[in-house]
Design a protein around this motif. Structure first.
Motif, mmCIF file in Angstrom:
data_model
loop_
_atom_site.group_PDB
_atom_site.id
_atom_site.type_symbol
_atom_site.label_atom_id
_atom_site.label_comp_id
_atom_site.label_asym_id
_atom_site.label_seq_id
_atom_site.Cartn_x
_atom_site.Cartn_y
_atom_site.Cartn_z
ATOM 1 N N GLU A 237 61.042 46.364 40.906
ATOM 2 C CA GLU A 237 60.774 45.775 41.736
ATOM 3 C C GLU A 237 59.232 44.723 41.451
ATOM 4 O O GLU A 237 58.501 43.774 42.039
ATOM 5 C CB GLU A 237 59.584 46.697 42.150
ATOM 6 C CG GLU A 237 60.263 48.144 43.164
ATOM 7 C CD GLU A 237 60.724 47.861 44.477
ATOM 8 O OE1 GLU A 237 60.382 46.561 44.887
ATOM 9 O OE2 GLU A 237 61.474 48.837 45.330
ATOM 10 N N LEU A 238 58.675 44.643 40.464
ATOM 11 C CA LEU A 238 57.951 43.443 39.941
ATOM 12 C C LEU A 238 58.743 42.660 39.217
ATOM 13 O O LEU A 238 58.048 41.985 38.612
ATOM 14 C CB LEU A 238 57.219 44.365 38.706
ATOM 15 C CG LEU A 238 56.559 45.907 38.783
ATOM 16 C CD1 LEU A 238 55.705 47.110 37.994
ATOM 17 C CD2 LEU A 238 55.075 45.193 39.890
ATOM 18 N N ALA A 239 60.137 42.745 39.227
ATOM 19 C CA ALA A 239 60.898 41.360 38.787
ATOM 20 C C ALA A 239 60.760 40.353 40.141
ATOM 21 O O ALA A 239 61.551 38.975 39.784
ATOM 22 C CB ALA A 239 62.305 41.905 38.237
ATOM 23 N N VAL A 240 60.254 40.797 41.257
ATOM 24 C CA VAL A 240 60.574 39.608 42.039
ATOM 25 C C VAL A 240 58.459 39.074 42.371
ATOM 26 O O VAL A 240 58.246 39.799 42.410
ATOM 27 C CB VAL A 240 60.267 39.819 43.085
ATOM 28 C CG1 VAL A 240 62.182 40.092 42.969
ATOM 29 C CG2 VAL A 240 60.110 41.943 43.477
ATOM 30 N N PRO A 241 59.362 37.808 43.059
ATOM 31 C CA PRO A 241 57.555 36.975 42.836
ATOM 32 C C PRO A 241 56.738 38.444 44.067
ATOM 33 O O PRO A 241 57.084 38.775 44.835
ATOM 34 C CB PRO A 241 58.229 35.737 43.434
ATOM 35 C CG PRO A 241 59.479 35.840 43.274
ATOM 36 C CD PRO A 241 59.902 37.211 43.445
ATOM 37 N N PRO A 242 55.784 38.102 43.042
ATOM 38 C CA PRO A 242 53.847 38.779 43.984
ATOM 39 C C PRO A 242 54.459 38.003 46.159
ATOM 40 O O PRO A 242 55.001 36.957 45.878
ATOM 41 C CB PRO A 242 52.763 37.865 43.755
ATOM 42 C CG PRO A 242 52.845 37.144 42.415
ATOM 43 C CD PRO A 242 54.197 37.100 42.442
ATOM 44 N N ALA A 243 54.249 39.080 46.970
ATOM 45 C CA ALA A 243 53.951 39.488 48.639
ATOM 46 C C ALA A 243 53.837 37.534 48.669
ATOM 47 O O ALA A 243 53.986 36.942 49.624
ATOM 48 C CB ALA A 243 53.953 40.250 49.028
ATOM 49 N N ILE A 244 52.194 37.874 48.300
ATOM 50 C CA ILE A 244 51.682 36.717 48.702
ATOM 51 C C ILE A 244 50.706 36.004 47.515
ATOM 52 O O ILE A 244 50.880 36.811 46.421
ATOM 53 C CB ILE A 244 50.390 36.847 49.711
ATOM 54 C CG1 ILE A 244 49.272 37.883 49.017
ATOM 55 C CG2 ILE A 244 51.234 37.205 50.860
ATOM 56 C CD1 ILE A 244 48.061 38.540 49.922
ATOM 57 N N ALA A 245 50.286 34.782 47.491
ATOM 58 C CA ALA A 245 48.887 34.226 45.929
ATOM 59 C C ALA A 245 48.172 35.221 46.011
ATOM 60 O O ALA A 245 47.042 35.757 46.798
ATOM 61 C CB ALA A 245 48.282 33.216 46.048
ATOM 62 N N PRO A 246 48.396 35.417 44.188
ATOM 63 C CA PRO A 246 47.153 36.508 43.616
ATOM 64 C C PRO A 246 46.135 35.695 43.903
ATOM 65 O O PRO A 246 45.350 34.413 44.443
ATOM 66 C CB PRO A 246 47.648 36.465 42.250
ATOM 67 C CG PRO A 246 48.136 35.763 41.960
ATOM 68 C CD PRO A 246 48.451 35.267 43.318
ATOM 69 N N GLY A 247 44.163 36.512 44.310
ATOM 70 C CA GLY A 247 43.235 36.423 44.433
ATOM 71 C C GLY A 247 42.884 35.351 45.730
ATOM 72 O O GLY A 247 41.875 34.843 45.941
ATOM 73 N N THR A 248 43.877 35.673 46.837
ATOM 74 C CA THR A 248 43.342 35.386 48.038
ATOM 75 C C THR A 248 42.761 36.595 49.098
ATOM 76 O O THR A 248 41.945 35.930 50.527
ATOM 77 C CB THR A 248 44.008 34.566 48.192
ATOM 78 O OG1 THR A 248 45.854 35.742 49.211
ATOM 79 C CG2 THR A 248 45.181 33.636 47.874
#
Length: 461
Positions: free
Chosen positions: A141-152
């Protein structure tokens, strides 16, 4: 302890007795701590509706996402030992992550601002439709990009806290459960808490229950389902008393704690406001927070199939309240809000004076229950069916042993009218006349309702 606290707790218990009966919830356990010491704990209802087992304060509950606060405390302990920093990229400690996930920081994951998926591609693990993720599945599950940009923004993630469990394991070279139970649970002195199932020590376990709908009846949900790699996000099992002890020592003003005051301040600080939420609330580092009835609180909540739980620590009066309920449609949120409203009313009005102290009790008409609740030098007329039983409450000024007058009331109530109590020959209060309404004990009203409306057959829905 302030004089108003004990009478407030006494009424809260009476209010909860009505709530558990009227809501048709299976059961609950409640604990209240003052300055870290348990001053009240009680159980209501059943631990298992199928077997009829009664609930006790010693029954263990799945406390679900309360687990995140324990995991966060573990991360902060490693930070104090200089084993990690909150601004370290998580990829420094766990391999196999997508590069964008690897770049997110420990602090972002703790505060749910890393942008990670909430529950993964298949959230059926939280509804009993599939097993919880294994470590291999979690890494996938963590081998795919984050769902949204971090820190937003705040974006809750069980997957993220599973990842923090891997961080702990890779730094300490121990299984998460072994390390967290020794370094956090045992250090705090919690004897009824374990980080995962199956339980290592024999203990009574409250069964979870399905919602009343759509079946129209409740089924028992097993409480021993292992959460595998998601354990750091939701695997803990505990009692209300132990949860209260844990959150009480997280207060920055606590004299004894597993963490330094600086770490506790950072955990409980409001890092992110919950966006698009009607009720203003915040998230810190593994900690929820908000305000109600003029008091700030911090704590957490938890929801897992068959269980709903909530905790609030109120620094202003150094009280910690925990409500654990054993149904998927449990009322823990509603009941804890009620506790805060009740405590706040007593804090505002004070403990009852001698003049009004015996103006108390639950009184009934065919329309429902009314509570007489003495506070300060007046008697408040409470509505136990309400989430805030004292919202717009009528207030009585006592003028004699069994007489009074309504001196505060909403426009649709009976402002200015008289109140009186009637006694038996033995001197026991048997009726209360609230203006023109005659209130009586529950048994008397039941008999009257049966006589007038029963006719030997239950009403149809």
């Amino acid at each position: 302890m302030e004089p108003w606290v004990q009478p407030a707790i006494d009424y809260f218990r009476l209010w909860m007795d009505f709530q558990i009966r009227s809501s048709q919830q299976p059961g609950c356990i409640i604990a209240i701590a003052h300055r870290g010491k348990i001053i009240s704990e009680f159980a209501l209802g059943h631990a298992n509706l199928v077997t009829g087992e009664k609930m006790t304060p010693r029954h263990r509950f799945r406390i679900a996402s309360h687990s995140k606060s324990f995991t966060a405390a573990g991360i902060m302990k490693l930070r104090e030992r200089r084993r990690l920093r909150l601004d370290d990229p998580v990829g420094h400690y766990v391999e196999g992550l997508h590069p964008q996930v690897a770049d997110t920081t420990i602090g972002q994951i703790l505060s749910h601002s890393a942008g990670l998926t909430r529950d993964g591609a298949d959230a059926g693990q939280f509804t009993g439709q599939r097993p919880f993720l294994s470590p291999r599945e979690l890494l996938a599950e963590l081998a795919v990009p984050p769902a949204i940009a971090p820190g937003t923004r705040l974006k809750y993630s069980n997957i993220g806290f599973g990842l923090l469990g891997m961080v702990i394991e890779n730094i300490t070279h121990e299984p998460y459960r072994t390390w967290i139970e020794r370094e956090i649970v045992e250090t705090v002195g919690l004897r009824e808490t374990e980080a995962a199932t199956p339980l290592a020590r024999a203990a009574p376990m409250a069964g979870g229950h399905t919602p009343l709908l759509p079946l129209g009846r409740r089924l028992v949900v097993p409480g021993d389902i292992p959460q595998h790699a998601i354990t750091p996000a939701g695997g803990f099992v505990s009692t209300a008393a132990d949860v209260a002890r844990f959150f009480a020592q997280l207060s920055p003003q606590a004299k004894n704690s597993v963490l330094s005051p600086a770490s506790r301040r950072e955990m409980t600080r409001r890092h992110w406001r919950n966006p698009d939420s009607t009720v203003e609330n915040y998230y810190g580092l593994g900690i929820m927070s908000g305000s109600l009835a003029g008091w700030d609180w911090f704590g957490h909540s938890g929801g897992l199939q068959g269980y709903i739980s909530r905790t609030a620590m109120i620094p202003a009066c150094d009280l910690t309240i925990v409500v654990l309920s054993n149904a998927s449609d449990g009322w823990a949120w509603f009941w804890l809000d009620g506790a805060l409203h009740i405590l706040r009313a007593f804090a505002k009005n004070g403990a009852p004076t001698r003049r009004v102290r015996d103006w108390t009790g639950r009184w009934w008409t065919a329309s429902g229950a009314t509570d007489l609740v003495p506070m300060g030098n007046r008697v408040l007329v409470g509505s136990p069916v309400m989430g805030n039983p004292f919202m717009d409450a009528t207030e009585i000024e006592v003028t004699g042993r069994d007489t009074g007058r309504i001196v505060q009331a909403a426009g649709y109530a009976s402002y200015g009218q008289a109140v009186r109590r009637s006694r038996s020959k033995a001197g026991k209060v048997i009726e209360v006349w609230l203006a023109g309404s005659k209130l009586r004990p529950e048994k008397a009203v039941i008999a009257d309702m049966e006589r007038r409306y029963g006719h030997g057959r239950p009403a149809r829905r």
